[in-house]
Write a protein that holds these residues in place. Structure first.
Motif, short mmCIF file in Angstrom:
data_model
loop_
_atom_site.label_atom_id
_atom_site.label_comp_id
_atom_site.label_asym_id
_atom_site.label_seq_id
_atom_site.Cartn_x
_atom_site.Cartn_y
_atom_site.Cartn_z
N LYS A 348 0.84 -1.20 0.00
CA LYS A 348 0.00 0.00 0.00
C LYS A 348 0.88 1.25 0.00
O LYS A 348 0.51 2.28 -0.58
N PHE A 349 2.03 1.17 0.65
CA PHE A 349 2.98 2.28 0.71
C PHE A 349 3.36 2.74 -0.70
O PHE A 349 3.33 3.94 -1.01
N LEU A 350 3.67 1.77 -1.59
CA LEU A 350 4.05 2.13 -2.96
C LEU A 350 2.84 2.54 -3.80
O LEU A 350 2.94 3.43 -4.64
N GLN A 351 1.69 1.90 -3.54
CA GLN A 351 0.48 2.23 -4.31
C GLN A 351 0.10 3.70 -4.13
O GLN A 351 -0.37 4.36 -5.06
N ASN A 352 0.32 4.22 -2.92
CA ASN A 352 -0.05 5.62 -2.64
C ASN A 352 0.89 6.60 -3.32
O ASN A 352 0.55 7.77 -3.50
N LEU A 353 2.10 6.14 -3.68
CA LEU A 353 3.10 7.06 -4.22
C LEU A 353 3.27 6.96 -5.73
O LEU A 353 3.66 7.93 -6.37
N VAL A 354 3.01 5.77 -6.26
CA VAL A 354 3.27 5.55 -7.69
C VAL A 354 1.94 5.43 -8.43
O VAL A 354 1.11 4.59 -8.08
N PRO A 355 1.71 6.25 -9.42
CA PRO A 355 0.45 6.16 -10.17
C PRO A 355 0.38 4.88 -10.99
O PRO A 355 1.40 4.23 -11.24
N ALA A 356 -0.83 4.53 -11.38
CA ALA A 356 -1.03 3.32 -12.21
C ALA A 356 -0.27 3.48 -13.52
O ALA A 356 -0.25 4.55 -14.12
N ARG A 357 0.37 2.41 -13.95
CA ARG A 357 1.20 2.46 -15.15
C ARG A 357 0.51 1.77 -16.32
O ARG A 357 -0.35 0.92 -16.12
N ALA A 358 0.92 2.18 -17.50
CA ALA A 358 0.37 1.54 -18.71
C ALA A 358 0.80 0.08 -18.74
O ALA A 358 1.93 -0.25 -18.38
N CYS A 359 -0.11 -0.78 -19.14
CA CYS A 359 0.14 -2.22 -19.11
C CYS A 359 0.91 -2.66 -20.36
O CYS A 359 0.45 -2.44 -21.49
N VAL A 360 2.07 -3.26 -20.14
CA VAL A 360 2.90 -3.72 -21.26
C VAL A 360 2.17 -4.81 -22.07
O VAL A 360 2.22 -4.82 -23.30
N SER A 361 1.46 -5.70 -21.37
CA SER A 361 0.71 -6.76 -22.06
C SER A 361 -0.30 -6.16 -23.03
O SER A 361 -0.40 -6.58 -24.19
N THR A 362 -1.04 -5.17 -22.53
CA THR A 362 -2.06 -4.52 -23.38
C THR A 362 -1.42 -3.88 -24.59
O THR A 362 -1.94 -3.97 -25.71
N MET A 363 -0.26 -3.22 -24.38
CA MET A 363 0.41 -2.54 -25.49
C MET A 363 0.88 -3.53 -26.55
O MET A 363 0.71 -3.29 -27.75
N ILE A 364 1.48 -4.64 -26.10
CA ILE A 364 1.99 -5.62 -27.09
C ILE A 364 0.83 -6.27 -27.84
O ILE A 364 0.89 -6.45 -29.07
N LEU A 365 -0.25 -6.57 -27.12
CA LEU A 365 -1.41 -7.17 -27.80
C LEU A 365 -2.09 -6.16 -28.73
O LEU A 365 -2.70 -6.54 -29.72
N GLN A 366 -1.96 -4.87 -28.40
CA GLN A 366 -2.47 -3.82 -29.30
C GLN A 366 -1.66 -3.81 -30.60
O GLN A 366 -2.20 -3.60 -31.69
N VAL A 367 -0.34 -4.05 -30.46
CA VAL A 367 0.52 -4.14 -31.66
C VAL A 367 0.05 -5.29 -32.54
O VAL A 367 -0.02 -5.17 -33.77
N VAL A 368 -0.27 -6.43 -31.90
CA VAL A 368 -0.78 -7.57 -32.67
C VAL A 368 -2.04 -7.18 -33.43
O VAL A 368 -2.20 -7.48 -34.61
N LYS A 369 -2.92 -6.47 -32.72
CA LYS A 369 -4.19 -6.06 -33.32
C LYS A 369 -3.94 -5.08 -34.48
O LYS A 369 -4.57 -5.17 -35.54
N ASN A 370 -3.01 -4.13 -34.27
CA ASN A 370 -2.72 -3.13 -35.30
C ASN A 370 -2.02 -3.75 -36.51
O ASN A 370 -2.08 -3.21 -37.62
N SER A 371 -1.33 -4.87 -36.29
CA SER A 371 -0.52 -5.45 -37.37
C SER A 371 -1.37 -5.95 -38.54
O SER A 371 -0.83 -6.31 -39.58
#
Length: 1325
Positions: A348-371
């Protein structure tokens, strides 16, 4: 006039030509030029003549030349000239530019700049002259007036470019202007100006104009600013993708016309091709791209990794020299993302300090979709990446030929990465038909060639691929049939997975099925045992999936016959004759198994029940086969004991004795098939079919007879008694082991059979109890004789032959059945505590099987839905039994050995809760609903959350633990307490950390730790672990660590024996017995986790500062990091107070001291990292935040001096231990143990001293940069540097030599006494 000029130009002397041109008015000359150019008559010759007659050495000639030059530029720009005339004029003007004096060049260049800024260009053709003019200008060394100052040519060029890049550019000339700069010699700074300007223009251009502009920009990047070019392109398309996805998902933007996605992705694809082409020509650009992404890994990777940049990287893999580097980079990025995600989810300590990050899995699968948009250059890279992830992060461990899936937290990132690889390959397979063959081939190759490694992940992928498009895969049938040829050489588990995966293909492809049947028939007679088992598995699969007409459950598949193989036509009707012939042929093949080894027969018996259930028309054939097999081992004489020929079940080959017929599994198969047949098939039969059903009456009679005779039999009837030999070293012992194990299995089968036909008859239940007593006789003698050295046969006996459904029904009847009519008969079973103990024990074994194997033995053991239903029923019974009859009540009335039933119930509950979370995560709501006493169909009940349901169960176990803790210490049941805490830990994982219920559980756990002082180390450890696991999900447990360290210090005392420590009592659980090593090691491991989080956060901040320093001014980047900096200082400050207590504590020798020294080294390393971070962000003007200064002061006053004291304490104690060891040499064990402890405890000391000195070194650097004296808070450490002084060494050596001469007459004994003393003195000095 033009002829006159041309004729004069033919003379070598230019005087007349100059004079003639001098007399002409400028207007006449320009008018002449215009007329000639428009008519296209000898324009080039006329221009050459005019330039020849206008030498730059004379002022008039230079001015005339400038006037003509300017006029020609206007003519070209007007668009009135023909193409060839314009080109000729531009060519001549290019040649003449270098003859101009500096001031006129400045004037010409300035005219261009003004024209561009004011948008006066018409067609931009004249822009070809600007690079020539700027190049010529750069060569001028004299001072030239421009603006308000004098500059040399190079500086003047720089000012002009700066002015040009700061002004407006017409959209239609951006590409031309960018192209123009590639011909201008530019400094690095000038290239940066130009690149920045061009990148700003991206957003103002149409999408289709960007690819050619990017191409020109990449050509320009060869002059420098490669990083800026790549950064700008990637950032632009990253933002464009985000904006596009938001427009697509945002309903409020439906009225706005967004750019079509296919257009955007086609443009991106073209640009990626341009960049890859540029990298092939300029390797430095490729290296810059990799460096660009690596920098992003340290900080916020979402700025650097986006679908566009991933697609670009994957395209770059086609360049050989970058292939390995790119895949390593992508692999590292994927695993780092999942590890970071795991760290964030657990803190919880890190969750309060670091914002949610873009998901690498989603990005790579988006590349598959765009291909899909013609990104053919990305597809191969995607496939390679998918296989790399699966190969690198798939399951690794092997046990008995099976992959052991570890569900520990450390394995989760690997599992996610492997799953991502599989998803990439599956989605790529769906979209791109050109790559399908390659993906399938690579998957099948791995299945065949990696027999020694776990390949379950590849089999799952193969199954998903085939399920998605079985018809498409018919084109790849040759590869599948090639794989079948290798079946005989593959491990059984691989064969089963492969056949299950290709099952849909068997229904639609006759050739594939034909090939499989041929291979299976060959395998049936192979020399390898695994090959024959594989053949059985394959034939059973075929029988399950090709149903005969009239079977209870039908299939959409239909078949027609071709000799013995079956051809499927999905839309035609069943051909019952074909199906039946086909299946009966397979049954004939399987009957041959009944003459083979026990393992092959065992596979057949375990699979026939599923075949019968799914292909009921084969019942007659199956039951007749089983009946004829049983007849070989059945004694038909009704009075003959024993009823079974056990001797025939054993095979003797030379000196080896082995099991030939698994008779218990044969009976189990018969019992289950018979029960299913009588319940499902017989009720549907007509009266005229009774003749066909004689076999089931015969089997019933045989089972009844076996039951009666087994009950009457004694051990002696089986040639066994308490004096029998059961050792594994003799033939008789092995045979007796086999007999005992077989009879235990037979008894279990008969217990289940009699229960199923009992209809709660008292006499049947008495028979069941008698059978159990018979089972117990064999079990007791086996356990007694084999003892703790469990044999293979003895461990096999642990796999109960009772089905899970029967175990569920039996437990429900024993503990929950309150029907009046059943009371009398059930009392027979309930009267035997041993039988009830046995029933619960079998349930535990079944759950343990599920956890270890993922399925249970027996019918429907592979059907996870039915297993789940049985689990719910068993849990409901065990929960009721445990809460109704507590262990304390049960144990007070008995003095038997072993665990009580209540304790077994609790152990079962603990295992079930763990198994449900592992295998049935989506069904947890349903599981808790099944446990509820209220009607599970209640509609209001469905709205209750998992958290509320879990808390309801948690409270029951909390009450049980409180009752246990209320007992006297001598009555404290440590095993039960440990199990209760484990159950609470398992259930608490289901709570939502933000809920009030979670806070209540945390508060309750904390209260238990604070108020109870049990001296049981295991209970203390498990309870403290629960406290920390809950605390870390709410907030950092650093303050809890500080309080615990004070308690430990108070309990164990100070390293200075003269100091009396005031005892604190924050947590009563910390007492003299538990303080060390239990609690001490626990708090140190938690401190390590907090230090790991802080280290991760500092690394992230340093990465962000590096990014911002490279991209923008760092002053803008510091404020967002302030909350994180403050949190780091708070964590480190509190940890310093925690370690301050522990380094003063008189810890016992061993792991506590060793771990503490290592953790002290870690905190100094992390303090050093934080100081280095402050060196990065510290402004050159000086000054650091006050709280950083306070942290340094805290470390200097509370930690460093006490660390040196603790080091001295450890070293002195080590010396004392060595002295004791030397003094007591007669006790040979003491010196060895002492030496080991000394070595282990003192080994981390040099590392700690180095870490402290490194910390102080960087503090000195920060003091200089910040102009704040931070070293005033640090105690100067003892100098450990030394220098050998030659003169002093010679003197000491001479003195030693004299001493030896004087003492030459001394005895050897005295020398032995004195030499160690001298060594000790030097050491102490």
């Amino acid at each position: 006039m033009d002829q006159k000029i041309l004729s004069l130009a033919t003379d070598k002397a230019t005087g007349k030509l100059q004079a003639f041109l001098q007399n002409l008015k400028d207007e006449d000359l320009t008018s002449l030029l215009q007329n000639q150019a428009v008519k296209g008559r000898a324009t080039g010759a006329l221009l050459r003549a005019i330039f020849k007659g206008s030498p730059c050495s004379e002022e008039d000639g230079a001015l005339r030349r400038h006037k003509v030059y300017t006029w020609c530029i206007q003519l070209v720009e007007s668009g009135e000239l023909q193409q060839d005339v314009s080109s000729e004029i531009i060519g001549l003007l290019m040649l003449e530019a270098h003859h101009f004096p500096g001031p006129l060049l400045v004037e010409l260049a300035n005219e261009f700049v003004v024209a561009i800024k004011e948008g006066n260009l018409v067609n931009g053709k004249s822009l070809e002259l600007l690079p020539i003019i700027l190049t010529a200008l750069a060569t001028k060394k004299e001072g030239l007036a421009y603006g308000k100052g004098d500059f040399n040519g190079e500086e003047c060029k720089k000012q002009l470019i700066n002015t040009l890049c700061s002004g407006q550019w017409d959209q239609q000339y951006v590409i031309q202007l960018t192209s123009m700069f590639k011909d201008v010699p530019l400094t690095a700074e000038e290239v940066e100006f130009v690149v920045a300007k061009v990148l700003k223009m991206f957003s103002k251009l149409n999408l289709q104009e960007i690819p050619p502009l990017v191409y020109q920009l990449l050509v320009l990047s060869s002059k420098g600013s490669r990083k800026s070019v790549l950064d700008g392109i990637i950032t632009f398309f990253s933002e464009l993708d985000k904006q596009h996805s938001e427009e697509q998902s945002g309903e409020e933007l439906l009225d706005v016309v967004a750019m079509p996605s296919d257009e955007l992705h086609h443009v991106e694809g073209t640009i990626i091709l341009h960049i890859v082409f540029a990298i092939k020509l300029d390797c430095e650009l490729g290296r810059e791209l990799l460096k660009h992404v690596k920098v992003g890994q340290q900080g916020d990777s979402s700025k650097y990794l986006c679908p566009f940049s991933i697609a670009l990287l994957l395209s770059v893999t086609r360049i050989q020299r970058f292939n390995e580097q790119v895949f390593d980079l992508l692999k590292a990025s994927v695993i780092k993302y999942f590890k970071d995600l795991q760290l964030l989810q657990g803190s919880k300590f890190l969750q309060n300090l670091v914002p949610a990050r873009a998901c690498v899995s989603t990005m790579i699968l988006q590349v598959v979709k765009n291909s899909v948009h013609s990104w053919d250059h990305v597809v191969q890279g995607l496939v390679e990446l998918g296989f790399i992830l699966m190969d690198s992060y798939g399951p690794k461990k092997i046990l008995d030929g099976k992959a052991v899936e570890s569900f520990s937290l450390s394995k989760m990132p690997n599992q996610h990465a492997c799953k991502l690889g599989a998803n990439i390959l599956l989605e790529t397979f769906k979209i791109h038909d050109m790559i399908r063959q390659e993906i399938l081939e690579q998957v099948l190759n791995r299945v065949v060639t990696r027999a020694s490694s776990p390949i379950s992940h590849f089999l799952e992928l193969l199954s998903d691929i085939i399920m998605y498009a079985p018809l498409i895969l018919q084109s790849c049938s040759s590869k599948v049939t090639e794989t079948f040829d290798c079946l005989s050489f593959l491990p059984l588990q691989t064969v089963q997975g492969l056949l299950k995966a290709v099952q849909p293909l068997l229904k639609i492809s006759m050739s594939i099925r034909d090939s499989l049947i041929i291979v299976l028939r060959k395998a049936m007679f192979a020399s390898q045992l695994d090959a024959r088992k594989s053949a059985v598995a394959g034939f059973l699969l075929l029988l399950k999936n090709f149903k005969v007409l009239g079977s209870l459950s039908s299939s959409q598949c239909s078949q027609s016959i071709g000799i013995s193989q079956v051809q499927v036509d999905v839309h035609s009707r069943y051909n019952s004759v074909a199906n039946e012939t086909f299946c009966l042929e397979i049954m004939d093949s399987l009957r041959r198994c009944l003459g083979q080894q026990a393992d092959v027969r065992l596979m057949l018996y375990e699979g026939l029940y599923d075949v019968l259930r799914r292909n009921s028309q084969l019942a007659s054939s199956i039951m007749q086969t089983l009946l004829s097999q049983l007849n070989q081992y059945y004694e038909p004489e009704p009075d003959l004991l024993p009823p079974l020929k056990l001797g025939a079940c054993v095979l003797t080959q030379g000196n080896q004795i082995s099991l030939q017929e698994p008779l218990d599994h044969l009976l189990s198969c018969i019992q289950h098939c018979l029960a299913w047949y009588k319940s499902r098939v017989v009720p549907l039969r007509q009266g005229d079919d009774e003749e066909e059903e004689g076999f089931y009456h015969e089997l019933d009679d045989m089972l009844e007879s076996i039951t009666n005779r087994v009950i009457k039999s004694e051990l002696e009837d089986f040639e066994l008694d308490k004096s029998s030999d059961f050792s594994q070293s003799t033939d008789v012992g092995i045979r007796n082991n086999i007999f005992a194990c077989l009879m235990m299995g037979v008894c279990e089968v008969l217990i289940e059979y009699n229960f199923s036909i009992s209809n709660f008859s008292k006499s049947k239940f008495e028979e069941i109890l008698s059978l159990f007593m018979c089972y117990k006789k064999f079990s007791d003698i086996l356990n007694e004789k084999t003892g703790k050295g469990k044999t293979k046969m003895a461990s096999k006996a642990n796999d109960s032959l009772l089905s899970m459904k029967f175990v569920s029904d039996l437990l429900t009847a024993l503990f929950r059945d309150s029907t009046q009519s059943h009371e009398e008969s059930l009392s027979v079973l309930r009267s035997s505590n041993e039988f009830m103990h046995y029933a619960v024990n079998v349930a535990l074994k079944k759950v343990q099987q599920l956890i270890q194997r993922g399925h249970v033995s027996g019918p429907d053991g592979q059907n996870l839905d039915k297993v789940f239903q049985n689990l719910c029923d068993i849990t409901r019974v065990l929960l009721w039994r445990y809460t109704s009859i507590p262990t304390s009540v049960e144990e007070s009335g008995k003095k038997e050995k072993g665990k009580s039933i209540s304790l077994l119930c609790l152990e079962g509950l603990q295992k079930i809760f763990s198994a449900v979370q592992q295998f049935y995560q989506p069904k947890i709501q349903q599981f808790f609903r099944a446990l509820d006493v209220t009607d599970p169909k209640d509609e209001e009940d469905t709205d209750v959350s998992v958290t509320q349901r879990a808390v309801f169960q948690i409270r029951q176990f909390q009450r049980s633990l409180l009752n246990l803790l209320s007992n006297e210490e001598e009555d404290f049941n440590s095993k039960e307490a440990l199990l209760l805490v484990t159950v609470l830990s398992t259930l608490s994982k289901l709570l939502e950390p933000t809920s009030a219920q979670f806070a209540q559980v945390l508060s309750w756990t904390s209260k238990i730790c604070k108020e109870n002082s049990w001296e049981d180390a295991s209970f203390c450890r498990s309870l403290m672990n629960l406290l920390f696991s809950l605390h870390v999900l709410c907030k950092s447990p650093v303050t809890v660590l500080r309080d615990l360290s004070q308690d430990i210090h108070g309990q164990l005392g100070d390293i200075d024996q003269d100091v009396e420590v005031e005892k604190t009592n924050h947590y009563a659980m910390v007492n003299l017995r538990t303080a060390a090593p239990t609690v001490c090691l626990l708090v140190l491991s938690q401190a390590e986790k907090i230090l790991e989080e802080v280290d991760w956060l500092i690394t992230k901040l340093k990465g962000q500062v590096s990014q911002d320093t490279l991209s923008e001014s760092s002053s803008q980047a510091v404020p967002p990091n302030l909350p994180a900096e403050k949190a780091i200082i708070m964590q480190l400050g509190t940890l310093i107070t925690f370690f301050h207590e522990l380094v003063q504590t008189a810890l016992p020798s061993g792991s506590c001291v060793d771990t503490l020294l290592k953790d002290l080294c870690k905190i100094y390393t992390i303090l050093t990292a934080f100081v280095r971070y402050n060196l990065q962000v510290c402004p050159s003007s000086g000054g650091i935040p006050k709280n950083v200064e306070k942290l340094v002061k805290l470390s200097g006053s509370l930690l460093t001096p006490y660390c040196y004291s603790f080091i001295s304490y450890v070293q002195n104690r080590s010396n004392n231990l060595k002295y004791t060891g030397e003094k007591e040499k007669e006790k040979a064990t003491i010196p060895a143990v002492t030496a080991t402890k000394v070595l282990r405890e003192t080994k981390p000391i040099p590392n700690l001293i180095f870490a402290i000195e490194q910390y102080e070194k960087f503090l000195i650097q920060l003091s200089k940069k910040s102009k704040v004296n931070l070293m005033q808070y640090m105690k100067f450490s003892t100098s450990r540097d030394f220098k050998i002084k030659g003169s002093v060494l010679d003197m000491v050596l001479r003195e030693d030599a004299e001493d030896r001469n004087e003492e030459g007459t001394a005895s050897a004994h005295k020398r032995q006494d004195k030499e160690p003393a001298k060594k000790r003195k030097k050491l102490n000095a």
